[in-house]
Scaffold this motif. Structure first.
Motif, PDB file in Angstrom:
ATOM      1  N   TRP A 142       1.165  -1.082   0.149  1.00  0.00           N
ATOM      2  CA  TRP A 142       0.018   0.388   0.061  1.00  0.00           C
ATOM      3  C   TRP A 142       1.028   1.490   0.385  1.00  0.00           C
ATOM      4  O   TRP A 142       1.391   1.594   1.002  1.00  0.00           O
ATOM      5  N   GLN A 143       0.254   1.950  -1.204  1.00  0.00           N
ATOM      6  CA  GLN A 143       1.686   3.232  -1.237  1.00  0.00           C
ATOM      7  C   GLN A 143       1.356   4.623  -1.240  1.00  0.00           C
ATOM      8  O   GLN A 143       0.090   4.199  -2.398  1.00  0.00           O
ATOM      9  N   ARG A 144       1.707   5.523  -0.878  1.00  0.00           N
ATOM     10  CA  ARG A 144       0.939   6.774  -1.210  1.00  0.00           C
ATOM     11  C   ARG A 144       1.615   7.125  -2.334  1.00  0.00           C
ATOM     12  O   ARG A 144       3.261   7.010  -2.410  1.00  0.00           O
ATOM     13  N   ALA A 145       0.626   7.755  -3.153  1.00  0.00           N
ATOM     14  CA  ALA A 145       1.342   8.460  -4.756  1.00  0.00           C
ATOM     15  C   ALA A 145       0.097   8.768  -5.082  1.00  0.00           C
ATOM     16  O   ALA A 145      -1.083   8.985  -4.900  1.00  0.00           O
ATOM     17  N   ARG A 146       0.555  10.405  -5.421  1.00  0.00           N
ATOM     18  CA  ARG A 146      -0.117  11.577  -5.957  1.00  0.00           C
ATOM     19  C   ARG A 146      -1.069  10.641  -7.102  1.00  0.00           C
ATOM     20  O   ARG A 146       0.247  10.863  -9.089  1.00  0.00           O
ATOM     21  N   ILE A 147      -2.517  10.953  -7.418  1.00  0.00           N
ATOM     22  CA  ILE A 147      -2.936   9.945  -8.800  1.00  0.00           C
ATOM     23  C   ILE A 147      -2.906  11.080  -9.460  1.00  0.00           C
ATOM     24  O   ILE A 147      -3.572  12.284  -9.606  1.00  0.00           O
ATOM     25  N   GLY A 148      -2.832  11.869 -10.105  1.00  0.00           N
ATOM     26  CA  GLY A 148      -2.339  12.743 -11.700  1.00  0.00           C
ATOM     27  C   GLY A 148      -1.788  12.556 -12.757  1.00  0.00           C
ATOM     28  O   GLY A 148      -1.341  11.598 -13.164  1.00  0.00           O
ATOM     29  N   LYS A 149      -0.822  13.475 -13.335  1.00  0.00           N
ATOM     30  CA  LYS A 149      -0.063  13.927 -14.444  1.00  0.00           C
ATOM     31  C   LYS A 149       0.638  13.570 -14.074  1.00  0.00           C
ATOM     32  O   LYS A 149       1.536  13.466 -15.532  1.00  0.00           O
ATOM     33  N   ASP A 150       1.521  13.277 -13.358  1.00  0.00           N
ATOM     34  CA  ASP A 150       2.872  12.979 -13.123  1.00  0.00           C
ATOM     35  C   ASP A 150       3.376  12.007 -12.232  1.00  0.00           C
ATOM     36  O   ASP A 150       4.520  11.460 -11.972  1.00  0.00           O
ATOM     37  N   LEU A 151       1.892  10.513 -12.895  1.00  0.00           N
ATOM     38  CA  LEU A 151       2.260   9.339 -11.931  1.00  0.00           C
ATOM     39  C   LEU A 151       3.315   9.043 -13.138  1.00  0.00           C
ATOM     40  O   LEU A 151       2.379   8.657 -14.247  1.00  0.00           O
ATOM     41  N   ALA A 152       3.526   7.877 -12.220  1.00  0.00           N
ATOM     42  CA  ALA A 152       4.674   7.061 -12.733  1.00  0.00           C
ATOM     43  C   ALA A 152       4.477   5.699 -12.631  1.00  0.00           C
ATOM     44  O   ALA A 152       4.369   5.385 -11.221  1.00  0.00           O
TER      45      ALA A 152
END
Length: 337
Positions: A142-152
């Motif tokens: 379970w990883q925190r990540a910004r879900i948006g245009k910069d998602l890799a």
């Protein structure tokens, strides 16, 4: 091994155990706000789930329905690729993990990574997974990540994106779908079964095709959708069993509800073709069944199946909204038995 039924039961049990004692007034207020966001048209660039009470209310309100909608989409993928199974799975914007529960019920053993920008959602997702008793879920990351245009996204076999696109700006939606197409062998996108949700699915479908993927479901082709913009929308329905906790949080009395959803499944490999897909609930009349179909030659058609069609008529009486038509033929037993 398909363990969908035990997985569904385990999800209800885990929700009941972790959400027991949630103050009803607090839960109702959080649910009301989440419903407004879920049905709204204004995109956001911040998480909708702000704290533990939001996440708990969301889990009780949405997880069972999201699970069943994604499970239905995964069933279509399994039908389109019966010999394929993902070894790795990334659940983008997975929140508390409903799509990951559905994946765990469809295949045994995928290594799942859940990405979300709301740490409270990830925290509760971990708790629910730990309570599941299902090895694949208990081993999920379970990883925190910004879900948006910069998602890799790292390379993976399967990407699921369920009820996420409606939270994003148009630019972020485009970037997310493109990232999923680059990373995965199969992409499953699910949105609410509303005209707006369908429009987002068509947008995602177009980008997946442009990236070189083939539509495996629900469409029987990868050509343009035959539904004229603004004239109708393609959606399906999944039956959701309601627990007593679910009924309490949602203010309902029936033991079930029907979740309407739109979806697309696209693959890097060649899926098993179908001639047509049933796009509305079949109408069973005396001696006949009326079917609304989307066909491989891009046309929307109405078919009437009568008793004179024999086995096909008997199959039509058992067919369901969203199924392939005609039903796939079972392979013959080479032994002749």
């Amino acid at each position: 091994m398909n363990v969908t039924l035990p997985t569904a039961e385990a999800l209800r049990a885990a929700l009941a155990g972790l959400l027991d004692g949630l103050p009803p007034k607090q839960a109702t207020q959080a649910v009301d706000r989440l419903i407004a966001n879920y049905r709204g048209t204004t995109p956001t660039d911040t998480p909708l789930l702000r704290d533990r009470s939001d996440v708990a209310a969301y889990a009780a309100y949405r997880m069972p329905a999201t699970f069943e909608a994604v499970r239905s989409a995964l069933d279509a993928l399994r039908d389109a690729a019966p010999d394929w199974a993902p070894a790795t799975h990334t659940d983008v914007g997975g929140g508390t993990g409903a799509a990951s529960w559905a994946v765990a019920g469809a295949w045994e053993g995928p290594r799942t990574t859940v990405l979300d920008w709301a740490e409270p959602a990830l925290a509760l997702g971990r708790e629910l997974a730990a309570a599941s008793g299902i090895p694949g879920l208990r081993a999920a990351e379970w990883q925190r990540a910004r879900i948006g245009k910069d998602l890799a996204l790292d390379a993976t076999d399967l990407v699921t994106v369920s009820y996420v696109l409606n939270e994003l700006t148009p630019q972020a939606r485009t970037a997310l779908v493109d990232a999923a197409a680059r990373a995965a062998q199969a992409v499953v996108v699910v949105e609410p079964g509303t005209p707006d949700g369908y429009a987002r699915i068509i947008e995602a479908r177009d980008r997946l095709i442009a990236a070189g993927l083939t539509v495996a479901a629900p469409c029987p082709h990868s050509d343009a959708c035959p539904i004229g913009p603004g004239t109708d929308w393609c959606h399906f329905s999944a039956r959701v069993s309601r627990s007593s906790l679910h009924r309490k949080v949602k203010g309902g009395s029936l033991p079930y509800e029907d979740e309407k959803f739109s979806y697309v499944v696209a693959t890097r490999f060649t899926p098993r073709p179908v001639d047509a897909r049933i796009t509305r609930r079949p109408q069973i009349r005396k001696g006949q069944v009326l079917l609304e179909l989307c066909t491989r030659d891009e046309a929307l058609q109405r078919a009437t199946v009568t008793k004179r069609h024999g086995e096909l008529y008997r199959a039509a009486r058992d067919i369901d909204w969203g199924d392939a038509w005609p039903p796939p033929q079972e392979p013959e037993d080479p032994s002749g038995r």
